[in-house]
Design an enzyme around this catalytic site. Structure first.
Site, mmCIF file in Angstrom:
data_model
loop_
_atom_site.group_PDB
_atom_site.id
_atom_site.type_symbol
_atom_site.label_atom_id
_atom_site.label_comp_id
_atom_site.label_asym_id
_atom_site.label_seq_id
_atom_site.Cartn_x
_atom_site.Cartn_y
_atom_site.Cartn_z
ATOM 1 C CG ASP A 52 -1.887 -1.170 1.222
ATOM 2 O OD1 ASP A 52 -2.352 -1.533 0.135
ATOM 3 O OD2 ASP A 52 -2.172 -1.720 2.304
ATOM 4 C CE1 TYR A 110 4.189 -6.499 3.123
ATOM 5 C CE2 TYR A 110 3.322 -8.734 3.124
ATOM 6 C CZ TYR A 110 3.510 -7.517 2.492
ATOM 7 O OH TYR A 110 3.026 -7.339 1.218
#
Length: 251
Positions: A52, A110
């Site tokens: 994002d 992540y």
């Protein structure tokens, strides 16, 4: 027609995420423009995930098909001379015809970074979440471990990209500290929209005493996004590791 995979990294602060958008600058769009200039072809890049706006990648893989015969060893240098300093391609390699950067990815990791200090640090602006109240990493770890396993993660995803299922498998979810920097690392076979940022917010809510770590399984069971913690800011999130059957792409 060659199928070429690129190993790259980027600082996502200046971009509206990976995905090409009509009225915003994206990482993918920037790279596609560079590749079009280099190859003389209209290039379509497939990325390993849709990071994002403001999210970074220390490890990222994307692939494209081209009739260009530019040598693989020269391609990273050529791309890097056509892109800003916040995007860097480290390696290019020819891969199998059926390789797809996102479809062939087995799992991803992540990392969410929190700058945990009473005094803010200007060098971590847009690179870590500033959290001034002292956090106990052992307690954070206790909460983080509650996410490990195969679960329906609807309670920790934002409304966005449509998916067939919200069930995913998390292989590890750990918190570690190095000085004033905390890192929450999550490895899974796939991620939902804002999932890691919502997991981090939920772990922080547990640390703040909003609920106990042992309440997290029930929150996941409920599927209720409002029962979990908030979605923390994007600047602290990094894609840090990838796994493929083609081990040249791992890292």
């Amino acid at each position: 027609m060659r199928n070429i995979a690129l190993k790259l990294m980027y600082n996502g602060t200046a971009y509206h995420g990976w995905q090409v958008q009509k009225n915003a600058v994206s990482v993918c769009g920037t790279l596609e423009k560079a590749l079009t200039e280099i190859t003389g072809e209209r290039v379509h890049l497939t990325g390993c995930g849709r990071t994002d706006a403001g999210v970074h990648a220390e490890a990222y893989v994307a692939n494209f098909r081209t009739a260009s015969r530019i040598p693989l060893e020269r391609l990273p240098f050529a791309i890097n001379t056509h892109t800003p300093e916040d995007i860097a391609v480290g390696e290019a390699m020819e891969v199998a015809e059926d390789f797809n950067a996102i479809g062939s990815c087995l799992k991803k990791e992540y990392t969410y970074r929190i700058y945990n200090s009473r005094v803010k640090n200007p060098f971590y602006v847009n690179r870590a979440y500033f959290y001034p109240k002292r956090l106990d990493e052992a307690y954070l770890n206790r909460a983080a471990h509650m996410f490990v396993g195969t679960h329906d993660f609807a309670a920790v995803r934002s409304v966005g990209t449509q998916t067939k299922t919200t069930v995913r498998t998390i292989y590890w979810c750990d918190v570690s500290r190095s000085g004033e920097l905390l890192e929450l690392r999550v490895c899974a076979n796939g991620f939902l929209y804002n999932m890691v940022r919502a997991i981090t917010g939920t772990v922080l809510y547990a640390a703040e005493g909003k609920f106990r770590p042992e309440d997290i399984p029930a929150i996941l069971e409920s599927g209720d996004r409002t029962a979990a913690g908030p979605t923390v800011p994007p600047g602290g999130l990094y894609l840090t590791r990838l796994w493929y059957e083609d081990e040249r792409l791992n890292g």
